[in-house]
Scaffold this active site. Sequence first.
Site, mmCIF file in Angstrom:
data_model
loop_
_atom_site.group_PDB
_atom_site.id
_atom_site.type_symbol
_atom_site.label_atom_id
_atom_site.label_comp_id
_atom_site.label_asym_id
_atom_site.label_seq_id
_atom_site.Cartn_x
_atom_site.Cartn_y
_atom_site.Cartn_z
ATOM 1 N N ASP A 39 24.743 -24.706 -1.087
ATOM 2 C CA ASP A 39 23.561 -24.234 -0.194
ATOM 3 C C ASP A 39 23.817 -24.676 1.221
ATOM 4 O O ASP A 39 24.838 -25.295 1.734
ATOM 5 C CB ASP A 39 22.563 -25.299 -0.660
ATOM 6 C CG ASP A 39 21.117 -24.184 -0.365
ATOM 7 O OD1 ASP A 39 20.424 -23.936 -1.318
ATOM 8 O OD2 ASP A 39 20.917 -24.277 0.779
ATOM 9 N N ASP A 61 27.669 -21.304 3.555
ATOM 10 C CA ASP A 61 26.475 -19.968 3.591
ATOM 11 C C ASP A 61 27.282 -18.921 2.622
ATOM 12 O O ASP A 61 28.394 -18.795 2.791
ATOM 13 C CB ASP A 61 26.403 -19.657 5.010
ATOM 14 C CG ASP A 61 25.426 -18.628 5.078
ATOM 15 O OD1 ASP A 61 25.133 -17.721 4.569
ATOM 16 O OD2 ASP A 61 24.349 -18.847 6.166
ATOM 17 N N VAL A 62 26.379 -18.355 1.882
ATOM 18 C CA VAL A 62 26.746 -17.356 1.174
ATOM 19 C C VAL A 62 27.379 -15.973 1.627
ATOM 20 O O VAL A 62 27.620 -15.176 0.968
ATOM 21 C CB VAL A 62 25.742 -16.893 -0.227
ATOM 22 C CG1 VAL A 62 25.773 -17.998 -1.225
ATOM 23 C CG2 VAL A 62 24.409 -16.373 0.430
ATOM 24 N N SER A 140 14.562 -10.242 -9.091
ATOM 25 C CA SER A 140 13.124 -10.407 -8.952
ATOM 26 C C SER A 140 12.628 -9.331 -9.740
ATOM 27 O O SER A 140 13.157 -8.253 -10.167
ATOM 28 C CB SER A 140 13.036 -10.503 -7.487
ATOM 29 O OG SER A 140 11.483 -10.490 -7.281
ATOM 30 N N TYR A 153 12.965 -6.779 0.392
ATOM 31 C CA TYR A 153 13.355 -7.540 -0.552
ATOM 32 C C TYR A 153 13.526 -6.762 -1.802
ATOM 33 O O TYR A 153 14.651 -7.063 -2.612
ATOM 34 C CB TYR A 153 12.121 -8.728 -0.596
ATOM 35 C CG TYR A 153 12.296 -9.920 -1.542
ATOM 36 C CD1 TYR A 153 13.322 -10.896 -1.180
ATOM 37 C CD2 TYR A 153 11.643 -9.681 -3.009
ATOM 38 C CE1 TYR A 153 13.496 -11.888 -2.299
ATOM 39 C CE2 TYR A 153 11.918 -10.590 -3.804
ATOM 40 C CZ TYR A 153 12.807 -11.856 -3.498
ATOM 41 O OH TYR A 153 12.856 -12.714 -4.405
ATOM 42 N N LYS A 157 17.041 -6.809 -4.016
ATOM 43 C CA LYS A 157 17.110 -7.359 -5.412
ATOM 44 C C LYS A 157 17.382 -6.312 -6.467
ATOM 45 O O LYS A 157 18.086 -6.577 -7.440
ATOM 46 C CB LYS A 157 15.627 -8.208 -5.811
ATOM 47 C CG LYS A 157 15.514 -9.361 -4.984
ATOM 48 C CD LYS A 157 16.664 -10.313 -5.204
ATOM 49 C CE LYS A 157 16.315 -11.739 -4.753
ATOM 50 N NZ LYS A 157 17.357 -12.563 -4.970
ATOM 51 N N THR A 188 7.567 -22.226 -5.940
ATOM 52 C CA THR A 188 8.794 -23.067 -5.005
ATOM 53 C C THR A 188 8.538 -22.709 -3.642
ATOM 54 O O THR A 188 7.446 -22.072 -3.112
ATOM 55 C CB THR A 188 10.091 -22.006 -5.365
ATOM 56 O OG1 THR A 188 10.036 -20.875 -4.675
ATOM 57 C CG2 THR A 188 10.270 -22.035 -6.680
HETATM 58 N N1 LIG Z 1 10.079 -18.121 -6.067
HETATM 59 C C1 LIG Z 1 9.911 -16.933 -6.528
HETATM 60 O O1 LIG Z 1 8.502 -16.664 -6.750
HETATM 61 C C2 LIG Z 1 11.026 -15.987 -6.779
HETATM 62 C C3 LIG Z 1 10.675 -15.006 -7.252
HETATM 63 C C4 LIG Z 1 11.786 -13.677 -7.774
HETATM 64 C C5 LIG Z 1 12.973 -14.222 -7.388
HETATM 65 N N2 LIG Z 1 13.346 -15.330 -6.732
HETATM 66 C C6 LIG Z 1 14.582 -15.509 -6.267
HETATM 67 O O2 LIG Z 1 15.125 -16.829 -6.967
HETATM 68 C C7 LIG Z 1 15.983 -17.335 -6.039
HETATM 69 C C8 LIG Z 1 15.644 -18.838 -5.640
HETATM 70 O O3 LIG Z 1 14.211 -18.726 -5.057
HETATM 71 P P1 LIG Z 1 13.464 -20.032 -4.766
HETATM 72 O O4 LIG Z 1 11.939 -19.715 -5.156
HETATM 73 O O5 LIG Z 1 14.023 -21.296 -5.461
HETATM 74 O O6 LIG Z 1 13.658 -20.083 -3.359
HETATM 75 P P2 LIG Z 1 13.777 -21.268 -2.128
HETATM 76 O O7 LIG Z 1 13.565 -20.849 -0.842
HETATM 77 O O8 LIG Z 1 13.061 -22.544 -2.824
HETATM 78 O O9 LIG Z 1 15.527 -22.002 -2.484
HETATM 79 C C9 LIG Z 1 16.360 -20.821 -1.854
HETATM 80 C C10 LIG Z 1 17.744 -21.597 -1.462
HETATM 81 O O10 LIG Z 1 18.719 -20.801 -1.101
HETATM 82 C C11 LIG Z 1 19.231 -21.255 0.015
HETATM 83 N N3 LIG Z 1 19.657 -20.185 0.770
HETATM 84 C C12 LIG Z 1 19.423 -19.250 1.481
HETATM 85 N N4 LIG Z 1 20.062 -18.572 2.238
HETATM 86 C C13 LIG Z 1 21.241 -19.175 2.103
HETATM 87 C C14 LIG Z 1 22.565 -18.668 2.532
HETATM 88 N N5 LIG Z 1 22.696 -17.725 3.290
HETATM 89 N N6 LIG Z 1 23.463 -19.451 2.044
HETATM 90 C C15 LIG Z 1 23.514 -20.556 1.209
HETATM 91 N N7 LIG Z 1 22.307 -20.891 0.898
HETATM 92 C C16 LIG Z 1 21.263 -20.097 1.104
HETATM 93 C C17 LIG Z 1 17.948 -21.942 0.685
HETATM 94 O O11 LIG Z 1 18.607 -23.023 1.565
HETATM 95 C C18 LIG Z 1 17.527 -22.315 -0.646
HETATM 96 O O12 LIG Z 1 17.902 -23.975 -0.772
HETATM 97 C C19 LIG Z 1 16.275 -16.415 -4.911
HETATM 98 O O13 LIG Z 1 17.276 -15.621 -5.137
HETATM 99 C C20 LIG Z 1 15.042 -15.894 -4.855
HETATM 100 O O14 LIG Z 1 14.928 -14.314 -4.202
HETATM 101 C C21 LIG Z 1 12.366 -16.279 -6.401
#
Ligand SMILES: NC(=O)c1ccc[n+]([C@@H]2O[C@H](COP(=O)([O-])OP(=O)(O)OC[C@H]3O[C@@H](n4cnc5c(N)ncnc54)[C@H](O)[C@@H]3O)[C@@H](O)[C@H]2O)c1
Length: 254
Positions: A39, A61-62, A140, A153, A157, A188
Amino acid sequence: MDGGRFEGRVAVVTGAASGLGRDTAIGLARQGARVVLFDRDRSGLDATAQHCGTAICIQGDVTDAASLARLAEAAAAIGPLTLLATAAGVIGATKPLTALEEEEWDRLFDINTKGTWLTLRALLPLMLGAGGGGIVTFASAAGLTGSPSLPAYSASKAAVVMMSRSLALTHARDGIRINCVCPGSIETPMLEEVFAVTGSAEARAAREAEFLQRHPLGRFGKPADVTAAVLFLLSDEAAFITGVALPVDGGRLA
Ligand SMILES: NC(=O)c1ccc[n+]([C@@H]2O[C@H](COP(=O)([O-])OP(=O)(O)OC[C@H]3O[C@@H](n4cnc5c(N)ncnc54)[C@H](O)[C@@H]3O)[C@@H](O)[C@H]2O)c1
């Protein structure tokens, strides 16, 4: 750790500092995996690692191929990589497509789409070297259906879904299964970000209600709801499942 389905196996989780990535990493570790956490948020990584036994943390960073190369090196050093979950992602601006700035579009696609591709490109060779494994990418529900409030977004996705399905076909005979989870609204920090941007308490309540009514089961998801699906797809119980985009969305796409 209490042993289990992933005993002794090496697992990489991106986005492991928060939300769904954190919960997935903890779930894998609790079931015996040796986890490598990636992360950009160092303190968040450390917080996750406290629940994961002997986790290795790589800050990076990804969107940066060099930091993903460090991740691959760290994973290779502890054993054959056979499990990968790519949860790093961002929600971006909640705007109509025509109001979106070019930089906002680019950032979303750089992290969500290109970042997933760079991660897979960096780590797949290790899995091929290991003779197979399981991958779960994070798309998503908004990647499977239109989203008026989050159009860019949603598009970023949808690309993750198709990348995963295509890759599943490419690597089916290599013993690598690639599936995708498509969460609905899960509690989250990311969901909080979606609700927080609306400003006033009334506007926030209205947005929460709007999002909630899309979920027939009548609640938002918990991280554990998604983790259960991710761990299933990674496990041998899903040995005959590859190339699926599984909604974990309280019935949103029913
Ligand atoms: N929470 C939701 O409702 C939801 C719904 C659909 C999809 N998602 C997907 O699930 C995944 C996780 O989401 P979440 O809700 O846990 O979000 P979150 O914001 O709680 O966690 C995301 C994590 O990704 C890390 N991150 C972001 N950009 C980065 C980068 N460039 N390099 C490295 N790390 C990076 C952040 O630091 C964070 O720790 C995401 O891909 C999100 O799009 C979430």
